[in-house]
Design a protein around this motif. Structure first.
Motif, short mmCIF file in Angstrom:
data_model
loop_
_atom_site.label_atom_id
_atom_site.label_comp_id
_atom_site.label_asym_id
_atom_site.label_seq_id
_atom_site.Cartn_x
_atom_site.Cartn_y
_atom_site.Cartn_z
N ILE A 158 3.41 -3.35 26.65
CA ILE A 158 4.59 -2.81 26.73
C ILE A 158 5.57 -3.53 25.75
O ILE A 158 6.32 -2.88 24.70
N ILE A 199 9.13 -5.74 33.30
CA ILE A 199 8.46 -4.55 32.61
C ILE A 199 9.54 -3.25 32.88
O ILE A 199 9.79 -2.73 31.77
N THR A 236 11.12 -1.62 29.50
CA THR A 236 10.69 -0.18 29.54
C THR A 236 12.11 0.82 29.50
O THR A 236 12.19 1.60 28.60
N GLN A 237 13.04 0.35 30.20
CA GLN A 237 14.41 1.07 30.20
C GLN A 237 15.05 1.18 29.09
O GLN A 237 15.63 1.97 28.64
N ILE A 251 13.00 2.81 25.74
CA ILE A 251 12.91 3.80 25.72
C ILE A 251 14.18 4.57 24.98
O ILE A 251 14.05 5.52 24.12
N PHE A 282 11.67 8.76 32.12
CA PHE A 282 11.36 7.35 32.59
C PHE A 282 10.82 7.41 34.04
O PHE A 282 10.11 6.39 34.47
N PHE A 300 7.33 7.57 34.03
CA PHE A 300 6.60 6.46 33.78
C PHE A 300 6.54 5.43 34.93
O PHE A 300 5.43 4.83 35.14
#
Length: 346
Positions: free
Chosen positions: A38, A303, A307-308, A311, A321, A324
């Motif tokens: 990621i 993670i 990711t938050q 994106i 989200f 995901f």
């Protein structure tokens, strides 16, 4: 062979394996690989992600999840869930704020009251679970709705609004904010104090789990509570202690929420309990108990943080989200089962 003896035998087998086999048998390996993937993905597709100044923002998002993912992971390894963890954070922040504001007390009185209340909620969850024999899913789901209603009802009654009143002009606020809401700047990186708390909780949790008798008890009660009780493991004290640990961390998170933003919304925290559980599962915890990693749960929180923000930095639609998170939960569960089975066979 008892559960405790099985744990000792497993540790002996693991110690005798080659280094590569020992590494691959660790529950946090899958989450570490996912974190690297990621990180590389967003480094490639999101230019703001490569900005060093944004490291603090990413770590802050991860820390607010990680502070609760650590105790939730310990509880899951012990074979239980706490669906009230998210709203308990809000309860902690609201109770401290409303008590101090309503009675004109020093803010630290509210902080101490909130600590007692948060730990008591955890103790109540553990006591009710053991007293009734009901699944922790049902017990803590009931607590979730109770706290959610109390948060809203008491806040409206005290303030006439859905949020607590500001307390930044009250005695003790400045010193409390220094403890729970301060930050430090290192070069271009701005680090919130929650990052420090997150790292400390991870280190303490990992040490307790892997290097102490209490850690063996947690694995034992999560693997087979009846067998653990038969060989002298204090099952009741272990489970209640785990719920109280969740309560303590909810208090710590709630205090940051209060002193970082000055007020607390009574509806805050709903749904966060699933984020904590997902972070723990991504980090290697099985839903069946007896297996998992505190370090892995913290990586799972990282993670989430990457990711938050990744994106948003990449300009993707944030509506995806949640999708995901669901995919990560399913993949992590499958990987965790595979890693455990491979570890048990060797």
């Amino acid at each position: 062979m008892s559960t405790v003896e099985e744990l000792a035998a497993r540790d002996d087998r693991v110690a005798g394996r080659p280094l590569a086999a020992r590494v691959l048998s660790r529950p946090e390996v899958g989450s570490l690989v996912a974190a690297v993937v990621i990180f590389l993905l967003f480094m490639a597709v999101a230019e703001p992600f490569r900005n060093v100044a944004n490291i603090g923002t990413i770590l802050y998002g991860a820390s607010t999840i990680g502070m609760m993912a650590v105790p939730v992971a310990l509880l899951m390894i012990g074979g239980e869930f706490d669906l009230s963890a998210g709203v308990a954070v809000t309860t902690a922040g609201l109770s401290g704020s409303l008590l101090a504001w309503n009675f004109g007390l020093n803010v630290w009185v509210g902080v101490l009251f909130s600590l007692v209340l948060a730990v008591a909620i955890g103790a109540f969850n553990g006591w009710l679970l053991l007293r009734t024999g009901l699944p922790s899913f049902l017990v803590t789901l009931g607590t979730f709705f109770i706290l959610q209603g109390v948060n809203l009802g008491v806040t409206r009654l005290a303030t006439g609004n859905v949020a607590s009143a500001g307390i930044n002009d009250m005695d003790g606020f400045a010193s409390a904010r220094a403890v729970f809401g301060s930050e430090v700047t290192i070069g271009p990186i701005n680090l919130k104090i929650t990052v420090l708390y997150w790292l400390l909780l991870t280190l303490i949790g990992a040490y307790v789990l892997l290097r102490t008798r209490i850690g063996n008890w947690i694995f034992a009660v999560g693997g087979d509570a009846a067998a653990a009780r038969a060989v002298g493991v204090p099952v009741r004290a272990t489970k209640v202690g785990l719920f109280m640990t969740v309560g303590f961390c909810a208090w710590l998170s709630g205090m940051h929420l209060l002193f970082q933003f000055n007020t607390v919304q009574s509806g805050e925290g709903v749904g966060k309990e699933f984020i904590f559980i997902i972070a723990a599962v991504i980090g290697g915890c099985l839903l069946t108990g007896g297996y998992g990693s505190v370090v892995g749960a913290s990586i799972g929180a990282l993670i989430f943080g990457m990711t938050q923000l990744g994106i948003n930095y990449a300009g993707w639609n944030p509506d995806w989200f949640r999708t995901f998170l669901g995919v990560m939960l399913l993949l992590a569960t499958i990987v965790n089962l595979y890693v455990k089975r491979r570890a048990d066979l060797r």
